[in-house]
Scaffold this motif. Structure first.
Motif, PDB file in Angstrom:
ATOM      1  N   ASP A  45       0.840  -1.215   0.000  1.00 47.56           N
ATOM      2  CA  ASP A  45       0.000   0.000   0.000  1.00 47.56           C
ATOM      3  C   ASP A  45       0.865   1.252   0.000  1.00 47.56           C
ATOM      4  OD1 ASP A  45      -2.329  -1.556   0.059  1.00 47.56           O
ATOM      5  OD2 ASP A  45      -2.292  -1.658   2.257  1.00 47.56           O
ATOM      6  N   GLY A  46       2.008   1.182  -0.694  1.00 48.71           N
ATOM      7  CA  GLY A  46       2.884   2.340  -0.814  1.00 48.71           C
ATOM      8  C   GLY A  46       3.775   2.592   0.387  1.00 48.71           C
ATOM      9  N   ARG A  47       3.734   1.748   1.416  1.00 50.37           N
ATOM     10  CA  ARG A  47       4.541   1.946   2.620  1.00 50.37           C
ATOM     11  C   ARG A  47       5.663   0.910   2.679  1.00 50.37           C
ATOM     12  NH1 ARG A  47       2.136   5.427   6.197  1.00 50.37           N
ATOM     13  NH2 ARG A  47      -0.028   5.967   5.728  1.00 50.37           N
ATOM     14  N   MET A  48       6.854   1.369   3.037  1.00 45.07           N
ATOM     15  CA  MET A  48       8.020   0.486   3.093  1.00 45.07           C
ATOM     16  C   MET A  48       8.272   0.021   4.526  1.00 45.07           C
ATOM     17  SD  MET A  48      10.776   2.186   0.475  1.00 45.07           S
ATOM     18  CE  MET A  48      10.954   3.693   1.434  1.00 45.07           C
ATOM     19  N   THR A  49       8.563  -1.269   4.670  1.00 43.41           N
ATOM     20  CA  THR A  49       8.892  -1.863   5.963  1.00 43.41           C
ATOM     21  C   THR A  49      10.145  -2.712   5.794  1.00 43.41           C
ATOM     22  OG1 THR A  49       6.560  -1.955   6.610  1.00 43.41           O
ATOM     23  CG2 THR A  49       8.089  -3.339   7.849  1.00 43.41           C
ATOM     24  N   ALA A  50      11.128  -2.484   6.666  1.00 40.55           N
ATOM     25  CA  ALA A  50      12.380  -3.242   6.613  1.00 40.55           C
ATOM     26  C   ALA A  50      12.443  -4.214   7.779  1.00 40.55           C
ATOM     27  CB  ALA A  50      13.578  -2.300   6.666  1.00 40.55           C
ATOM     28  N   THR A  51      13.047  -5.370   7.540  1.00 44.83           N
ATOM     29  CA  THR A  51      13.281  -6.350   8.604  1.00 44.83           C
ATOM     30  C   THR A  51      14.711  -6.184   9.087  1.00 44.83           C
ATOM     31  OG1 THR A  51      11.704  -7.908   7.629  1.00 44.83           O
ATOM     32  CG2 THR A  51      13.310  -8.795   9.206  1.00 44.83           C
ATOM     33  N   ILE A  52      14.872  -5.775  10.343  1.00 45.12           N
ATOM     34  CA  ILE A  52      16.184  -5.512  10.926  1.00 45.12           C
ATOM     35  C   ILE A  52      16.543  -6.654  11.873  1.00 45.12           C
ATOM     36  CG2 ILE A  52      17.515  -3.961  12.418  1.00 45.12           C
ATOM     37  CD1 ILE A  52      16.910  -2.856   9.657  1.00 45.12           C
ATOM     38  N   VAL A  53      17.678  -7.286  11.621  1.00 48.11           N
ATOM     39  CA  VAL A  53      18.174  -8.367  12.476  1.00 48.11           C
ATOM     40  C   VAL A  53      19.474  -7.900  13.117  1.00 48.11           C
ATOM     41  CG1 VAL A  53      18.893 -10.780  12.603  1.00 48.11           C
ATOM     42  CG2 VAL A  53      17.130 -10.087  10.949  1.00 48.11           C
ATOM     43  N   TRP A  54      19.467  -7.750  14.437  1.00 47.29           N
ATOM     44  CA  TRP A  54      20.647  -7.302  15.162  1.00 47.29           C
ATOM     45  C   TRP A  54      21.630  -8.449  15.370  1.00 47.29           C
ATOM     46  CZ3 TRP A  54      21.588  -2.256  16.458  1.00 47.29           C
ATOM     47  CH2 TRP A  54      20.520  -1.361  16.332  1.00 47.29           C
ATOM     48  N   SER A  55      22.834  -8.102  15.732  1.00 44.67           N
ATOM     49  CA  SER A  55      23.876  -9.102  16.017  1.00 44.67           C
ATOM     50  C   SER A  55      23.807  -9.575  17.459  1.00 44.67           C
ATOM     51  CB  SER A  55      25.265  -8.498  15.749  1.00 44.67           C
ATOM     52  OG  SER A  55      25.470  -7.339  16.562  1.00 44.67           O
ATOM     53  N   SER A  56      22.744  -9.212  18.155  1.00 42.24           N
ATOM     54  CA  SER A  56      22.582  -9.556  19.569  1.00 42.24           C
ATOM     55  C   SER A  56      21.130  -9.890  19.846  1.00 42.24           C
ATOM     56  CB  SER A  56      23.023  -8.362  20.439  1.00 42.24           C
ATOM     57  OG  SER A  56      22.518  -8.474  21.754  1.00 42.24           O
ATOM     58  N   PRO A  57      20.863 -10.779  20.836  1.00 42.96           N
ATOM     59  CA  PRO A  57      19.483 -11.085  21.217  1.00 42.96           C
ATOM     60  C   PRO A  57      18.962 -10.165  22.316  1.00 42.96           C
ATOM     61  CG  PRO A  57      20.959 -12.580  22.341  1.00 42.96           C
ATOM     62  CD  PRO A  57      21.832 -11.685  21.497  1.00 42.96           C
TER      63      PRO A  57
ATOM     64  N   THR B  57      11.134 -14.592  19.410  1.00 39.69           N
ATOM     65  CA  THR B  57      11.398 -14.851  20.837  1.00 39.69           C
ATOM     66  C   THR B  57      12.715 -15.583  21.035  1.00 39.69           C
ATOM     67  OG1 THR B  57      10.092 -16.890  20.697  1.00 39.69           O
ATOM     68  CG2 THR B  57       8.954 -14.890  21.442  1.00 39.69           C
ATOM     69  N   GLU B  58      13.313 -16.099  19.984  1.00 35.94           N
ATOM     70  CA  GLU B  58      14.596 -16.794  20.071  1.00 35.94           C
ATOM     71  C   GLU B  58      15.536 -16.252  19.005  1.00 35.94           C
ATOM     72  OE1 GLU B  58      13.961 -20.955  19.710  1.00 35.94           O
ATOM     73  OE2 GLU B  58      12.803 -21.150  21.572  1.00 35.94           O
ATOM     74  N   GLY B  59      16.850 -16.341  19.311  1.00 38.09           N
ATOM     75  CA  GLY B  59      17.836 -15.859  18.350  1.00 38.09           C
ATOM     76  C   GLY B  59      18.030 -14.362  18.461  1.00 38.09           C
ATOM     77  N   ASN B  60      18.778 -13.816  17.526  1.00 35.04           N
ATOM     78  CA  ASN B  60      19.071 -12.386  17.560  1.00 35.04           C
ATOM     79  C   ASN B  60      17.805 -11.544  17.370  1.00 35.04           C
ATOM     80  OD1 ASN B  60      21.746 -12.901  17.991  1.00 35.04           O
ATOM     81  ND2 ASN B  60      22.369 -12.609  15.856  1.00 35.04           N
ATOM     82  N   SER B  61      17.778 -10.416  18.040  1.00 35.93           N
ATOM     83  CA  SER B  61      16.587  -9.547  18.034  1.00 35.93           C
ATOM     84  C   SER B  61      16.245  -9.110  16.612  1.00 35.93           C
ATOM     85  CB  SER B  61      16.825  -8.325  18.908  1.00 35.93           C
ATOM     86  OG  SER B  61      17.146  -8.717  20.232  1.00 35.93           O
TER      87      SER B  61
END
Length: 281
Positions: free
Chosen positions: A211-223, A240-244
């Protein structure tokens, strides 16, 4: 009697010759005028054609709003830019100003403004969010734009009731992300700055446009990140598991986005300021 007739015939001939010469003299300018009109008409037609070819397609763009004044300009939060909307070939620039000190605008000169009150542009009240976390209410205006990259006159009315002349232009129109990217899934490089430099995020990252809106998936190097803040909104991890991992909105590509990540890795939670820049692969 014969001499009188000869004189009459001679006089008539002279008058006829004069009339013919007069007609000839007037016909040349008429022909020249017709040629000039045709040339002018052709020039106007060519100019209109060129203008039509150069016109922006209907849509939404960002554009530079250049002025001749340090007091009359786009708000600093928008880096001198406004939002240009093109609808049915008509262009309108919305620009948020620095304050509420300018109460009306008029496209034209200060001399003409007072007698054209019906054409005064009325302000909108815009909320501006600054990079330091503060916000403010300012006035914004929807300014009709006849042509890009062309200087034009705008008069401004301050709180003291006096009109002032200014010269402005709208340049460097670029499609917004909503216009540039169709709905779908993309991959983008992510650059992280800020913090201690020990944390990283995965790059490339997934980018979704819906719908014209951008969403990014951010995976940190830490949980240890328990929430993120983007434009004052809190976003919680999607795992709930793994890096945030977070899904956050992206206002624009190739533009630093200020975010906050709260980490619980230390003895007490800490909010840390970062910037993320997204570049489409």
């Amino acid at each position: 009697m014969k001499l009188k007739n000869k004189c009459s015939l001679l006089l008539a001939g002279v008058m006829l010759a004069g009339a013919l010469v007069g007609c000839g003299a007037s016909s040349a300018p008429a022909s020249s005028a017709a040629s000039s009109e045709a040339a002018a008409s052709s020039a106007v037609s060519e100019a209109a054609s060129a203008s039509a070819e150069a016109a922006l397609p209907d849509g939404t763009y960002t554009a530079d709003f250049d002025t001749d004044s340090s007091m009359f300009h786009a708000n600093e939060a928008f880096d001198g830019k406004g939002t240009l909307t093109v609808k049915d070939g008509q262009m309108t620039l919305h620009v948020s100003l620095a304050s509420k000190n300018i109460v009306n605008l008029y496209v034209g000169t200060a001399e003409d403004a007072a007698s054209h009150e019906a054409d005064w542009l009325q302000p909108t009240t815009d909320v501006v969010n600054y990079s330091d976390g503060t916000s403010d209410e300012v006035y914004g205006f929807d300014i009709p734009v006849e042509a890009l990259d062309t200087d034009f006159s705008v008069a401004i009315l301050g709180k003291k009731g006096k009109w002032y002349d200014h010269t402005v232009s709208v340049r460097n129109a670029q499609p917004t992300m909503e216009e540039a990217l169709a709905d779908g899934a993309y991959t983008c490089d992510v650059t992280l700055e800020g913090g201690s430099g020990r944390a990283t995020v995965e790059s490339p990252a997934a980018l979704t446009v819906a719908d014209g809106r951008m969403t990014a998936t951010i995976v940190w190097s830490s949980p240890n990140y328990d929430y993120m803040l983007v434009d004052g909104e809190k976003y919680l991890p999607t795992n709930t598991e793994g890096n945030s991992t977070f899904e956050i909105p992206v206002a624009a590509l190739d533009t630093p986005l200020d975010v906050v990540g709260d980490t619980v890795a230390m003895s007490t939670p800490h909010e840390i300021e970062y910037t993320l820049t997204f570049t489409l692969k």
